[in-house]
Design an enzyme around this catalytic site. Sequence first.
Site, short mmCIF file in Angstrom:
data_model
loop_
_atom_site.label_atom_id
_atom_site.label_comp_id
_atom_site.label_asym_id
_atom_site.label_seq_id
_atom_site.Cartn_x
_atom_site.Cartn_y
_atom_site.Cartn_z
CE LYS A 67 -2.42 1.63 3.61
NZ LYS A 67 -3.55 1.88 4.54
CG HIS A 137 -12.27 9.62 7.23
ND1 HIS A 137 -13.39 9.89 6.48
CD2 HIS A 137 -11.72 8.49 6.72
CE1 HIS A 137 -13.50 8.97 5.53
NE2 HIS A 137 -12.50 8.11 5.66
CD GLN A 138 -9.37 5.99 9.38
OE1 GLN A 138 -9.86 4.86 9.32
NE2 GLN A 138 -8.86 6.59 8.32
CB SER A 199 -3.61 12.64 14.37
OG SER A 199 -4.52 13.72 14.44
CB THR A 221 -0.12 5.45 18.28
OG1 THR A 221 -0.65 6.46 19.14
CG2 THR A 221 1.39 5.56 18.27
CG ASP A 222 -0.62 5.75 12.02
OD1 ASP A 222 -0.16 6.79 12.56
OD2 ASP A 222 -1.46 5.77 11.09
CE LYS A 226 0.12 10.19 13.80
NZ LYS A 226 -0.79 9.52 12.87
N GLY A 292 -3.15 -1.33 17.90
CA GLY A 292 -3.43 -1.57 16.47
C GLY A 292 -2.63 -0.60 15.61
P1 NAD Z 1 -8.71 12.91 11.15
O1 NAD Z 1 -7.73 13.94 10.75
O2 NAD Z 1 -9.99 12.79 10.41
O3 NAD Z 1 -9.06 13.10 12.72
C1 NAD Z 1 -8.04 13.36 13.65
C2 NAD Z 1 -8.53 13.08 15.05
O4 NAD Z 1 -7.46 13.35 15.97
C3 NAD Z 1 -9.69 13.98 15.49
O5 NAD Z 1 -10.46 13.30 16.45
C4 NAD Z 1 -8.96 15.15 16.14
O6 NAD Z 1 -9.76 15.89 17.04
C5 NAD Z 1 -7.87 14.40 16.87
N1 NAD Z 1 -6.70 15.24 17.16
C6 NAD Z 1 -6.05 16.07 16.32
N2 NAD Z 1 -5.04 16.68 16.97
C7 NAD Z 1 -5.07 16.22 18.25
C8 NAD Z 1 -4.30 16.48 19.40
N3 NAD Z 1 -3.28 17.34 19.38
N4 NAD Z 1 -4.59 15.82 20.55
C9 NAD Z 1 -5.63 14.93 20.58
N5 NAD Z 1 -6.40 14.65 19.52
C10 NAD Z 1 -6.13 15.29 18.37
O7 NAD Z 1 -7.90 11.53 11.15
P2 NAD Z 1 -8.46 10.05 11.01
O8 NAD Z 1 -8.48 9.66 9.58
O9 NAD Z 1 -9.69 9.87 11.82
O10 NAD Z 1 -7.25 9.23 11.68
C11 NAD Z 1 -7.01 9.33 13.08
C12 NAD Z 1 -5.68 8.70 13.41
O11 NAD Z 1 -5.70 7.31 13.10
C13 NAD Z 1 -4.48 9.27 12.66
O12 NAD Z 1 -3.40 9.43 13.57
C14 NAD Z 1 -4.15 8.21 11.65
O13 NAD Z 1 -2.79 8.22 11.25
C15 NAD Z 1 -4.51 6.97 12.43
N6 NAD Z 1 -4.79 5.78 11.64
C16 NAD Z 1 -4.32 4.60 12.09
C17 NAD Z 1 -4.57 3.43 11.38
C18 NAD Z 1 -4.09 2.12 11.91
O14 NAD Z 1 -4.16 1.12 11.21
N7 NAD Z 1 -3.66 2.05 13.13
C19 NAD Z 1 -5.28 3.50 10.18
C20 NAD Z 1 -5.80 4.71 9.76
C21 NAD Z 1 -5.54 5.85 10.50
#
Ligand code: NAD
Length: 321
Positions: A67, A137-138, A199, A221-222, A226, A292
């Site tokens: 990916k 979004h997630q 994030s 956390t990825d 983070k 995860g």
């Molecule tokens: P997004 O940008 O749509 O949402 C970000 C989220 O983080 C929101 O809830 C926002 O309020 C919060 N946030 C932003 N800054 C912050 C801070 N300083 N302190 C606390 N919270 C804060 O992102 P998303 O698409 O929902 O993804 C969220 C996270 O999940 C990202 O870090 C992304 O990299 C991670 N992710 C992980 C996997 C995995 O497999 N583990 C897969 C996809 C995404």
Amino acid sequence: MIIVPEGVIPNLIDRTTSYNAVESVFGAMARGDAYNFPVIRENIGYADALYGFKSGFDKAGLSLGLKSGGYWPGNEAKGLTNHQSTIFLFNPDTGQLKAIVGGNYLTAVRTAAASSVSIQHLARKDSKVLGMIGAGHQSAFQMRAAVEQRDFEKIIGWNYHPEMLSRLADTAKEIGLPFEEVSLDELGAQADVIISITSSFAPILMAAQVKPGTHIACMGTDTKGKQEVESALIAKATVFTDEIAQSITIGECQHAIAEGLITQDQITEIGAVINGTHVGRSSDDEITLFDGTGVGLQDLAVATAAVELAIASGDAIEIDL
Ligand code: NAD
């Protein structure tokens, strides 16, 4: 060669297919039948973007590929999702390109499937309250998949940006469960299962806030640096992950490991629980935590399923190379 465009994927793959693909590949990883290659993830110094590759090979499912993609924080303002990715599958017998598959929707469903698998295998059977930390979004994908694993009666939520909480409220309404915005203290005191998907680069949830018996899925956390939960919570919990190598370098456990609070032999791959070689939760008072981190093999597993479904439905675009 086949192309499965992003736009057709939401109608092709459902949560059950995604859950089964992810659970199966986690099991294959723990048996040694599937492995991930080292992750490349770089700050490209442009558009604040993080870009990289996740790749691997599943000998059992015969999925080989990668990916490519990452995180563009400015995308939402352009009407796009912040995560952008594409999955490339190769023929493991010849190395030829087999398929190009849109990876945005698949990333969300495979990530939701991972926390779901952890809830199914590790949460107390009598879990009633789901706590959500994060409203990006997630989060909606996470919530929809989680509620299928236990008979939850209520969803509670907290987010760093409270104005985003309407996403959680709307999703809970669509599911048909009551939703309440709470403080982190209340979230820890009430929730039987907690999903964190933010994030954040600093701990949000503290060890003292979590009650005995809770299952926590740390999904945000990825990347190096983070962090979503206090390291002391990792030390207090029985810790599971998708892959230990990622957990200790780019996952939630990186901090507890660096601080010497745990060693890597205290982390168990969830595949061992799936395969029945680890008991998983051993008491109703135990705090279980799933780190995860998101492995390339999850992407390959759901992309392989999407290709099969696209061929069957006539949505696959075939190109002669
Ligand atoms: P997004 O940008 O749509 O949402 C970000 C989220 O983080 C929101 O809830 C926002 O309020 C919060 N946030 C932003 N800054 C912050 C801070 N300083 N302190 C606390 N919270 C804060 O992102 P998303 O698409 O929902 O993804 C969220 C996270 O999940 C990202 O870090 C992304 O990299 C991670 N992710 C992980 C996997 C995995 O497999 N583990 C897969 C996809 C995404």
